[in-house]
Design an enzyme around this catalytic site. Structure first.
Site, PDB file in Angstrom:
ATOM      1  N   PRO A 206       1.225  -1.371   0.180  1.00  0.00           N
ATOM      2  CA  PRO A 206      -0.390   0.110   0.557  1.00  0.00           C
ATOM      3  C   PRO A 206       1.220   1.417   0.337  1.00  0.00           C
ATOM      4  O   PRO A 206       1.812   1.422   1.095  1.00  0.00           O
ATOM      5  CB  PRO A 206      -0.621  -0.449   1.007  1.00  0.00           C
ATOM      6  CG  PRO A 206      -0.335  -1.332   1.585  1.00  0.00           C
ATOM      7  CD  PRO A 206       0.879  -2.158   1.001  1.00  0.00           C
ATOM      8  N   LEU A 207       0.542   2.033  -0.872  1.00  0.00           N
ATOM      9  CA  LEU A 207       1.635   3.537  -0.663  1.00  0.00           C
ATOM     10  C   LEU A 207       1.069   3.699   0.863  1.00  0.00           C
ATOM     11  O   LEU A 207       2.137   5.082   0.740  1.00  0.00           O
ATOM     12  CB  LEU A 207       0.707   4.550  -2.076  1.00  0.00           C
ATOM     13  CG  LEU A 207       1.011   4.330  -3.669  1.00  0.00           C
ATOM     14  CD1 LEU A 207       0.066   5.141  -4.378  1.00  0.00           C
ATOM     15  CD2 LEU A 207       1.952   3.865  -3.825  1.00  0.00           C
ATOM     16  N   CYS A 208       0.663   4.325   1.171  1.00  0.00           N
ATOM     17  CA  CYS A 208       0.550   4.572   3.059  1.00  0.00           C
ATOM     18  C   CYS A 208       1.490   4.095   3.531  1.00  0.00           C
ATOM     19  O   CYS A 208       2.368   4.837   4.331  1.00  0.00           O
ATOM     20  CB  CYS A 208      -0.735   4.724   3.090  1.00  0.00           C
ATOM     21  SG  CYS A 208      -1.573   3.123   3.198  1.00  0.00           S
ATOM     22  N   THR A 209       2.117   2.809   3.421  1.00  0.00           N
ATOM     23  CA  THR A 209       2.960   1.988   4.331  1.00  0.00           C
ATOM     24  C   THR A 209       4.362   1.917   3.601  1.00  0.00           C
ATOM     25  O   THR A 209       4.946   3.114   4.196  1.00  0.00           O
ATOM     26  CB  THR A 209       2.817   0.481   3.843  1.00  0.00           C
ATOM     27  OG1 THR A 209       1.852   0.201   4.069  1.00  0.00           O
ATOM     28  CG2 THR A 209       3.770  -0.154   4.531  1.00  0.00           C
ATOM     29  N   GLU A 212       4.371   6.652   4.828  1.00  0.00           N
ATOM     30  CA  GLU A 212       4.859   6.532   6.085  1.00  0.00           C
ATOM     31  C   GLU A 212       4.929   5.544   7.495  1.00  0.00           C
ATOM     32  O   GLU A 212       5.738   6.419   8.265  1.00  0.00           O
ATOM     33  CB  GLU A 212       2.812   6.723   6.483  1.00  0.00           C
ATOM     34  CG  GLU A 212       2.458   8.324   6.275  1.00  0.00           C
ATOM     35  CD  GLU A 212       0.942   8.294   5.814  1.00  0.00           C
ATOM     36  OE1 GLU A 212       0.199   6.822   6.715  1.00  0.00           O
ATOM     37  OE2 GLU A 212       0.567   9.424   5.082  1.00  0.00           O
TER      38      GLU A 212
END
Ligand SMILES: [Zn+2]
Lengths: 446, 496
Positions: A206-209, A212
């Protein structure tokens, strides 16, 4: 070419002797080798690790008319397993070098190389072969060839596949110490699409992983590759084959890993993650290709019963081989009798294209359409598009020679797991209000 | 060398530089360079073994060109060993390729000491009496032996050596070593420092499942008289407990915790397989013991003492949804504990070495570390001498296989292959070479003397794969005798 009979001693012994393990319609005799050598035409798809092995194995199993198709050029990293290539061949087309090397070694075999994409060939090209052997590492390419082979399949009025329209395939795949070999007899055994669940799509982070909460070295690498690259190089697209680009991603990944205290970023891992490298060795490829070639020989000669229908090999912990008999998906869009579309005779080709774009089972965009070998509409190249454009305003019924029902082939783009991919579908068209006046069922003709 | 690193990149990703170095030091001898032998060696030359020596006394005839890719028209009339050697050398100039123009049978008879120079001998298409002699020679010289044969649509592969021990067995699926139901003090302290009821939703959904499970397992035990969930009903209740702690349905960490919740019920202590290894008589070490068994002896002591019944901690943490900080800290806690365990084992190794009269530093720290990291995955393979298999077959095993539908064909092939060998031994030729003689008995093998290329390539592929495992000392080699079934591919491993 003059050749002593002795060369094929071992093959002849297989084909000339009766035994009690043969398939029911096996009739031993010298004409079997003749058939194999004269009439059988085999297409090898892919000239990589499996393809090189397949070409050798088929040539030494008595096949004489072989074609090979591959769009890639030889790289240094191929040399640990693609034994037909040498260091001085790096940069040359795989198909051409592979064909040349096998012909040099095995006299009497004729191998025609095709250095192009599989999608670049017309359906006619594929229909010429008696059997297709797949040595591929991509799901998309397998899916495409599978659809091509299945497109030749015709059904009788009781929805039974017509024997002579079956285009057999043997398919191999490997990853490290593991692999599979399978036999696909479209209409009889499950096609690639029937068992697509065997090949789950690759999971992406996931891009948020990545942005962030990175935790692993791979997260840092993918951050540099998928996020940081675009931030810094506005507009310039990333090229995995450019060593400078790879070096940049690597150094960015190292910085990020240091920032978060994450161990393990190496240049080799960076390449592996970015290019999704699948480890590969000679021995596994040899095992899987040999199984495929043996099945091709058995299918063509009937000298023994065949694998039914999926073999897995795992050499990690001991040695495990397992045969699974998968079953066909009754409603498979690819190897089934085809999606049925009922149309008014007034529907134009243009309207038809819109219909299949909206049809929930199909959702096919940018289609090119052929009917019994005749091109009705082509998206590209522009010359062909222009030549076929005038058909768009004509009723499909007229373009299909006013038959009440028949099969047409549509080549287009569909989206699967959010990714666009080319696909080939067979559609059964039935025109409303026309009964069997022409007495032509959809499987006859051609 | 940069180029060889690139050339071998795809395999280095499997067996690493250590595995590659082992291959590059290996000296391989091939007996018989027909298609089975040539194909076996081809895969090893490509992978970059140190040296190959091909032994074959025959000359190439026209017939050979139909099934052997390592020959061509120009080879006819020449030494087969020399021709095959030439074409194999083309595949990889880093390999030292040699040949001996002599029949393997004669060499075994005349010059048994010849074989002691090799790491491993591959015997292909070799008949029974010679195999038996060769096995004895190789065992005495501590040379690994692998036999491979292709016969019509069948064939076999068999490893023969006294003992092969594996530290880095790289299993496909192996339960990770998290100690969720038995946390050591540092892990416990870390878990206690985190509040599961954090009001910050970002923290709540990024609390790693290791923390969640350790905490809730403890909570469960406190309210269940010290016991963890064991029945199916209790396990379901435990999952419900986890679900109840979620504050939003998209909390991946809680979903991961639910999926991993079975790990808290993992039974304590070591696996039966490891139990067998530490209780093996070889673990009673003396000055002749191998490093592997010295480390096993130390491991046994560790388990009984510092380990409290457990093997050293593996020290690696699978990826899981987490704040970076939590994850990195957890990783450090696991690594620190693994390091402590390594030190304890190392101390014991040194003491044992001293006790058995060896140099205390004889086993390197990095080897001990690797041993500890893989302690739960150790593997020991032993193979019966081929003579024992032939002369004292295990009738009970055979009987069991014959009545088992899955095995009966393979066992039939095995018996037929043995019958063929007996026939060859008695009549000095292979059945099937002359049509019409003896066909009835073994017609089901169909084409007895045939070496089909595809079958040879399959058997050669299997044999080379096993050679790689034996030489790299990674992965687990096959046990028993592999019987290839080229009819329906229902091949089997027979323990005979
Ligand atoms: Zn299908």
């Amino acid at each position: 070419m003059a050749e002593s009979a002795g060369r094929w001693r071992d093959l002849d012994k297989l084909l000339l002797r009766p035994g009690n393990i043969v398939s029911p319609n096996f009739e031993p005799g010298p004409e079997l080798r003749d058939d194999l050598q004269t009439y059988a035409r085999v297409l090898v798809v892919g000239a990589g690790g499996l393809g090189c092995e397949l070409l050798k194995d088929l040539a030494l199993s008595g096949f004489r008319n072989i074609d090979v198709i591959d769009m890639d050029r030889i790289e240094v990293t191929n040399l640990n397993r693609q034994f037909l290539f040498r260091l001085q061949d790096v940069g040359k087309p795989k198909a051409e070098v592979a064909a040349m090397r096998v012909m040099e070694r095995v006299s009497g075999v004729n191998i025609v190389p095709h250095f192009c994409r599989i999608e670049d060939k017309e359906l006619d090209f594929y229909s010429d072969f008696t059997i297709i052997a797949l040595g591929l590492d991509s799901i998309e390419a397998r899916s495409y060839i599978n659809a091509v082979a299945c497109s030749f399949l015709e059904y009788d009025s009781d929805d039974n596949p017509l024997e002579e329209s079956i285009k057999p395939m043997v398919d191999g795949g490997t990853e490290g110490f593991k692999g599979h070999a399978r036999v696909i007899l479209p209409g009889k055994t499950p096609c690639f699409e029937c068992t697509i669940w065997l090949f789950p799509p690759q999971v992406k982070f996931p891009l948020c992983t990545l942005a962030e909460t990175p935790r692993t070295a791979a997260h840092c690498i993918e951050y540099a590759h998928l996020i940081k690259w675009d931030e810094v190089h506005s507009g310039k697209s990333f090229d995995a084959d450019d060593p400078e680009h790879m070096q940049w991603v690597f150094s960015e990944a190292v910085k990020r890993a240091e920032l978060f205290g994450i161990p393990g970023v190496t240049y080799s891992l960076t390449q592996g993650v970015v290019k999704n490298i699948i480890p590969a060795i000679a021995s596994t490829n040899a095992i899987i290709s040999a199984a495929c070639a043996l099945e091709a020989l058995k299918i063509m000669t009937g000298c023994s019963k065949t694998l039914s229908n999926y073999l897995t090999y795992n050499g990690l912990e001991g040695l495990h081989t397992k045969v699974t008999e998968f079953v066909r998906e009754k409603d498979c869009l690819v190897c089934g009798p085809g999606v049925l579309l009922e149309l008014d005779t007034s529907v134009t080709l243009q309207k038809f294209i819109e219909l299949i774009g909206e049809h929930p089972k199909l959702l096919l965009s940018k289609p090119s359409i052929t009917y019994r070998g005749k091109t009705l509409y082509m998206q590209a190249p522009p010359v062909l598009e222009e030549m076929t454009r005038s058909n768009l305003i004509l009723p499909l019924y007229d373009l299909m020679d006013k038959v009440s029902k028949d099969v047409i082939h549509v080549n287009g783009m569909t989206s699967k797991n959010d990714a666009k991919q080319s696909c080939l579908l067979k559609l059964r068209i039935v025109f409303k209000g026309i009964d069997g006046m022409t007495d032509m069922d959809m499987a006859s003709g051609a | 060398m940069v180029e060889s690193k690139t050339k071998y990149d795809r395999q280095l990703r499997i067996w690493g530089e250590q595995g590659q170095a082992a291959l590059e030091q290996a000296c391989i001898c091939l007996l018989g360079c027909g298609p089975t032998g040539s194909e076996t060696l081809k895969n090893l030359v490509l992978g970059g073994v140190g040296s190959i020596t091909i032994v074959d006394g025959s000359k190439v005839v026209e017939d050979d060109l139909g099934n052997n890719f390592m020959l061509d028209e120009s080879s006819v009339g020449k030494s087969k060993a020399k021709s095959v050697c030439f074409f194999l050398q083309e595949l990889n100039d880093a390999v030292k390729a040699k040949f001996v123009e002599e029949s393997p049978e004669a060499l075994i008879e005349r010059h048994p000491s010849f074989f002691s120079q090799f790491t491993l001998v591959i015997a292909t298409q070799l008949v029974e009496p010679s195999v038996l002699k060769l096995d004895i020679i190789c065992r005495q010289a501590n040379v690994m032996l692998i036999c491979a044969r292709s016969y019509g649509l069948t064939g076999l592969v068999r490893i023969s050596l006294k003992e092969h021990t594996v530290i880095d067995s790289k299993p496909d699926h192996f339960l990770d070593d998290l100690r969720l139901n038995n946390p050591w003090p540092e892990l416990k302290r870390f878990v206690e420092s985190i509040d599961l009821n954090s009001t910050d939703p970002v923290v709540h959904k990024h609390t790693p499942y290791v923390v969640i499970l350790v905490k809730l397992a403890d909570e469960w035990a406190n309210s269940h008289g010290g016991c963890l969930p064991s029945t199916r009903e209790e396990k379901k209740k435990f999952k419900d407990l986890l679900k109840g702690r979620m504050i939003a349905i998209d909390e991946d960490n809680y979903n991961e915790a639910i999926e991993a919740s079975f790990k808290i019920s993992a039974s304590p202590g070591i696996s039966p397989a490891l139990h067998r290894i530490i209780n093996d008589s070889s673990a009673e070490v003396d000055s002749t013991s191998s490093d592997f068994w010295v480390m096993v002896a130390a491991l046994k002591e560790f388990i009984a003492n510092e380990g409290g019944g457990e093997a050293p901690l593996e020290g690696s943490l699978p990826d899981m949804t987490s704040l970076t900080e939590y994850y990195v800290n957890l990783q450090k806690i696991y690594q620190a504990k693994a390091e402590t365990d390594v030190l304890a084992v190392e101390q014991r190794v040194r003491n044992i070495l001293k006790r058995i009269g060896r140099e205390p530093g004889a086993i390197s720290k990095s080897n001990i570390k690797s041993f500890c990291r893989n302690a739960r995955k150790l593997s020991v393979c032993r193979y019966r001498p081929i003579e024992d298999e032939f002369n004292s077959p295990m009738p009970a095993e055979l009987q069991k296989y014959l009545i088992d539908e899955d095995y009966s064909i393979a066992v039939g092939f095995y018996i037929l292959l043995r019958a063929v060998d007996r026939f060859a031994a008695n009549y000095n030729r292979i059945p099937g070479v002359y049509d019409g003689v003896m066909d009835e008995d073994i017609s089901c093998l169909k084409t007895i003397a045939v070496e089909l290329h595809a079958v040879a390539a399959f058997i050669g592929g299997i044999a080379s794969q096993e050679v790689i495992k034996l030489i790299t000392k990674q992965f687990v080699p096959m046990s028993g005798t592999f019987i290839f079934n080229g009819i329906d591919h229902k091949s089997q491993l027979l323990a005979l």
